[in-house]
Design a protein around this motif. Structure first.
Motif, mmCIF file in Angstrom:
data_model
loop_
_atom_site.group_PDB
_atom_site.id
_atom_site.type_symbol
_atom_site.label_atom_id
_atom_site.label_comp_id
_atom_site.label_asym_id
_atom_site.label_seq_id
_atom_site.Cartn_x
_atom_site.Cartn_y
_atom_site.Cartn_z
ATOM 1 N N THR A 7 0.898 -1.163 0.071
ATOM 2 C CA THR A 7 0.021 -0.098 -0.056
ATOM 3 C C THR A 7 0.915 1.221 0.031
ATOM 4 N N VAL A 8 0.518 2.244 -0.716
ATOM 5 C CA VAL A 8 1.252 3.577 -0.921
ATOM 6 C C VAL A 8 0.410 4.606 -0.895
ATOM 7 N N ALA A 9 0.735 5.701 -0.147
ATOM 8 C CA ALA A 9 -0.149 6.844 -0.335
ATOM 9 C C ALA A 9 0.614 7.927 -0.794
ATOM 10 N N LEU A 10 -0.105 9.042 -1.720
ATOM 11 C CA LEU A 10 0.799 9.763 -2.461
ATOM 12 C C LEU A 10 -0.058 11.020 -2.275
ATOM 13 N N PRO A 11 0.505 12.379 -2.119
ATOM 14 C CA PRO A 11 -0.287 13.352 -2.017
ATOM 15 C C PRO A 11 -0.759 13.901 -3.127
ATOM 16 N N PHE A 12 -1.026 13.376 -4.287
ATOM 17 C CA PHE A 12 -1.586 13.567 -5.516
ATOM 18 C C PHE A 12 -2.028 12.235 -6.008
ATOM 19 N N SER A 13 -2.951 12.366 -7.025
ATOM 20 C CA SER A 13 -3.386 11.168 -7.799
ATOM 21 C C SER A 13 -2.574 10.942 -9.020
ATOM 22 N N HIS A 14 -1.659 9.916 -9.155
ATOM 23 C CA HIS A 14 -0.901 9.946 -10.335
ATOM 24 C C HIS A 14 -0.686 8.194 -10.526
ATOM 25 N N ARG A 15 -1.312 7.539 -11.580
ATOM 26 C CA ARG A 15 -1.006 6.302 -11.578
ATOM 27 C C ARG A 15 0.387 5.769 -11.731
ATOM 28 N N GLU A 16 1.041 6.365 -12.707
ATOM 29 C CA GLU A 16 2.338 5.967 -13.006
ATOM 30 C C GLU A 16 3.368 6.115 -11.773
ATOM 31 N N ARG A 17 3.365 7.091 -10.923
ATOM 32 C CA ARG A 17 4.034 7.019 -9.825
ATOM 33 C C ARG A 17 3.562 6.081 -8.917
ATOM 34 N N ALA A 18 2.264 5.685 -8.383
ATOM 35 C CA ALA A 18 1.794 4.798 -7.848
ATOM 36 C C ALA A 18 2.089 3.401 -8.134
ATOM 37 N N ILE A 19 2.220 2.860 -9.312
ATOM 38 C CA ILE A 19 2.914 1.913 -9.937
ATOM 39 C C ILE A 19 4.327 1.810 -9.420
ATOM 40 N N ALA A 20 5.055 2.896 -9.873
ATOM 41 C CA ALA A 20 6.508 2.678 -9.416
ATOM 42 C C ALA A 20 6.652 2.696 -7.894
ATOM 43 N N MET A 44 0.726 -8.321 -11.354
ATOM 44 C CA MET A 44 0.459 -7.164 -10.543
ATOM 45 C C MET A 44 -0.884 -6.867 -10.943
ATOM 46 N N SER A 45 -1.489 -6.506 -9.839
ATOM 47 C CA SER A 45 -3.046 -5.686 -10.188
ATOM 48 C C SER A 45 -2.743 -4.472 -9.182
ATOM 49 N N MET A 46 -3.582 -3.479 -9.257
ATOM 50 C CA MET A 46 -3.589 -2.388 -8.588
ATOM 51 C C MET A 46 -5.017 -1.755 -8.390
ATOM 52 N N THR A 47 -5.467 -1.166 -7.146
ATOM 53 C CA THR A 47 -6.675 -0.719 -7.070
ATOM 54 C C THR A 47 -6.362 0.854 -6.478
ATOM 55 N N GLY A 48 -7.348 1.818 -6.630
ATOM 56 C CA GLY A 48 -6.916 3.126 -6.325
ATOM 57 C C GLY A 48 -7.218 4.230 -7.454
ATOM 58 N N PRO A 49 -7.296 5.367 -7.218
ATOM 59 C CA PRO A 49 -7.008 5.895 -5.698
ATOM 60 C C PRO A 49 -8.132 5.867 -5.103
ATOM 61 N N GLU A 50 -7.935 5.884 -3.636
ATOM 62 C CA GLU A 50 -8.980 6.156 -2.633
ATOM 63 C C GLU A 50 -8.445 7.234 -1.926
ATOM 64 N N GLU A 51 -9.262 8.208 -1.849
ATOM 65 C CA GLU A 51 -8.661 9.641 -0.868
ATOM 66 C C GLU A 51 -9.245 9.242 0.426
ATOM 67 N N MET A 52 -8.057 9.584 1.368
ATOM 68 C CA MET A 52 -8.154 9.320 2.633
ATOM 69 C C MET A 52 -7.320 10.779 3.342
ATOM 70 N N TYR A 53 -7.392 10.922 4.453
ATOM 71 C CA TYR A 53 -6.928 12.035 5.371
ATOM 72 C C TYR A 53 -5.415 11.267 5.906
ATOM 73 N N GLY A 54 -4.213 12.175 5.988
ATOM 74 C CA GLY A 54 -2.998 11.719 6.572
ATOM 75 C C GLY A 54 -3.162 12.133 7.935
ATOM 76 N N PRO A 55 -2.034 12.202 8.508
ATOM 77 C CA PRO A 55 -1.932 12.446 9.891
ATOM 78 C C PRO A 55 -2.149 13.876 10.260
ATOM 79 N N ARG A 56 -1.925 14.856 9.461
ATOM 80 C CA ARG A 56 -2.121 16.334 9.658
ATOM 81 C C ARG A 56 -3.171 16.868 8.910
ATOM 82 N N GLY A 57 -4.046 15.953 8.674
ATOM 83 C CA GLY A 57 -5.461 16.376 8.024
ATOM 84 C C GLY A 57 -5.398 16.511 6.377
ATOM 85 N N GLU A 58 -4.168 16.340 5.872
ATOM 86 C CA GLU A 58 -4.201 16.558 4.534
ATOM 87 C C GLU A 58 -4.666 15.431 3.673
ATOM 88 N N VAL A 59 -5.125 15.667 2.611
ATOM 89 C CA VAL A 59 -5.785 14.484 1.645
ATOM 90 C C VAL A 59 -4.488 13.948 0.935
#
Length: 80
Positions: A7-20, A44-59
Motif C-alpha cells: 500500500t502506498v499513499a501519495l499527496p496527489f493522484s498519479h497512476r504511474e508514480r503509484a505503480i513505481a 500485478m494488479s492495482m486498486t485506487g486511488p482512494e482519498e483518505m486523510y493523512g496524520p495532519r489532515g491533508e488529503v
C-alpha cells in the motif's frame, strides 16, 4: 507461491508514480524474504486511488497492489 501486498499513499493522484512506488515496496518485501521468491510482475494488479486523510489532515491518495511471487528454486529447475 507467495503473494505480496503493498500500500502506498501519495499527496496527489498519479497512476504511474503509484505503480513505481508499489513496485519498489514489493521489491523491498521480497528482498526481506531472504531472496527465495521474486515478484512476477505479469500478475500485478492495482486498486485506487482512494482519498483518505493523512496524520495532519491533508488529503492523500491511497493505492493498493498485489503481486504473486515465483520461487527461485523452481524457476532454476525449469518450472514456472
Amino acid at each position: 507461491m507467495y503473494t505480496y501486498r503493498a500500500t502506498v499513499a501519495l499527496p496527489f493522484s498519479h497512476r504511474e508514480r503509484a505503480i513505481a512506488a508499489l513496485r519498489q515496496e514489493v521489491v523491498r518485501l521480497s528482498t526481506a524474504e531472504r531472496g527465495l521468491e521474486e515478484p512476477d510482475w505479469t500478475t500485478m494488479s492495482m486498486t485506487g486511488p482512494e482519498e483518505m486523510y493523512g496524520p495532519r489532515g491533508e488529503v492523500l491518495f491511497e493505492y493498493r497492489g498485489t503481486v504473486r511471487g515465483r520461487n527461485l528454486a523452481e524457476r532454476r529447475a525449469g518450472r514456472t
